[in-house]
Enzyme design. Structure first.
Site, PDB file in Angstrom:
ATOM      1  N   SER A 183     124.052  -4.628  15.307  1.00 65.84           N
ATOM      2  CA  SER A 183     124.871  -5.188  14.227  1.00 65.84           C
ATOM      3  C   SER A 183     125.921  -6.113  14.802  1.00 65.84           C
ATOM      4  CB  SER A 183     125.552  -4.061  13.446  1.00 65.84           C
ATOM      5  OG  SER A 183     126.557  -4.556  12.584  1.00 65.84           O
ATOM      6  N   TYR A 196     130.408   3.832  12.698  1.00 67.73           N
ATOM      7  CA  TYR A 196     129.207   2.995  12.589  1.00 67.73           C
ATOM      8  C   TYR A 196     129.187   1.940  13.694  1.00 67.73           C
ATOM      9  CZ  TYR A 196     126.076  -0.605  10.633  1.00 67.73           C
ATOM     10  OH  TYR A 196     125.095  -1.546  10.448  1.00 67.73           O
TER      11      TYR A 196
END
Length: 291
Positions: A183, A196
């Protein structure tokens, strides 16, 4: 310059929310573009078998369809989004590829082993592993991140990659590949997605390290680091206001579509990237520029 299809659909997206993770593609309005009709397959993955986690929707579905267009048989793993999974199976089969689906919690090591065993039993081999499934739970207050949330995020996002890769590698051969979804948050961080983002940073390090470990076997390991992409995880994670602004901070001033990310996975899965391992492709609309 004329407005393209991706810009057009971005303007059609209204603020919206979903009450459960990882979310349903059928509940999104408009639904993401997962099959870019301008993308024509050329047999790059003919005879290959791929396993994609989180393959029922979002980026996973788009990758599944792109792989099918390139001639691969595709197995998808998902949590409990049965309708979305069935839609993906139909999309795979529409391009003449064989499909297999399995509902399972990949945060459990035994489930991961069984998943790989089932794929081998179904297709007779495994050439491409796409570790794509993920969860995120925003917390503006760092102190509010509980041990249970931390464990769930890590189990799904990074522990599963260890489990699945360990189960898959004994069946893989020279020229096969593992592709991990990282990400943009691994590179620029996120104040409200600390756990995350930490898993995504771990995925980046995992990719680099595993690529070195498996290089002598001829198995390539790479990652794709998406920015803001219109997937079910977005309305399932954020409130309507944030969903409405999603992607607006990028240089391109819009969110991306899953079909815009999928070709990066095709590149890593195919012979086009025979001299590439331990690397990341950033598909983020200019959200963050790496050095």
């Amino acid at each position: 310059m004329a407005e393209d299809k991706f810009e057009k659909i971005d303007k059609e997206i209204e603020p919206q929310e979903q009450s459960h993770q990882p979310g349903s593609e059928r509940e999104m309005s408009p639904e993401p573009i997962y099959d870019d009709k301008d993308y024509k397959g050329s047999g790059k993955l003919k005879g290959k078998t791929a396993l994609i986690t989180g393959g029922d929707s979002g980026i996973g579905r788009a990758v599944a369809v792109a792989f099918a267009k390139e001639g691969a048989n595709v197995a998808i793993a998902y949590l409990d989004e049965h309708d979305d999974a069935e839609d993906t199976v139909k999309a795979i089969e529409s391009y003449g590829a064989k499909a297999f689906k399995s509902a399972t919690d990949i945060g459990d090591s035994e489930n991961c082993q069984k998943l790989v065993d089932d794929v081998i039993a179904e297709f007779g081999g495994l050439n491409i592993l796409v570790n794509n499934a993920g969860k995120q739970f925003p917390q503006d207050d760092f102190l509010a991140i509980t041990p249970d949330q931390l464990m769930e995020t890590f189990e799904t996002n990074i522990f599963s990659m260890f489990y699945l890769s360990q189960a898959a590698v004994p069946h893989m051969q020279k020229g096969d590949s593992i592709i991990n979804t990282s990400s943009v948050t691994a590179y620029r961080g996120s104040s409200s997605l600390i756990d995350y983002s930490s898993t995504k940073g771990a995925i980046t390090a995992f990719t680099r390290s595993l690529s070195q470990n498996l290089a002598d076997k001829g198995i390539r390991v790479n990652s794709v680091a998406p920015g803001p992409i219109w997937t079910p995880l977005i309305p399932a994670t954020f409130d309507a206001e944030k969903v409405g602004k999603h992607g607006g901070e990028t240089a391109m001033e819009r969110r991306g579509q899953p079909s815009e990310v999928a070709p990066a996975y095709v590149y890593f899965a195919s012979k086009d990237s025979t001299y590439v391992t331990g690397q990341a492709i950033h598909v983020n609309g200019g959200d963050f520029i790496t050095s």
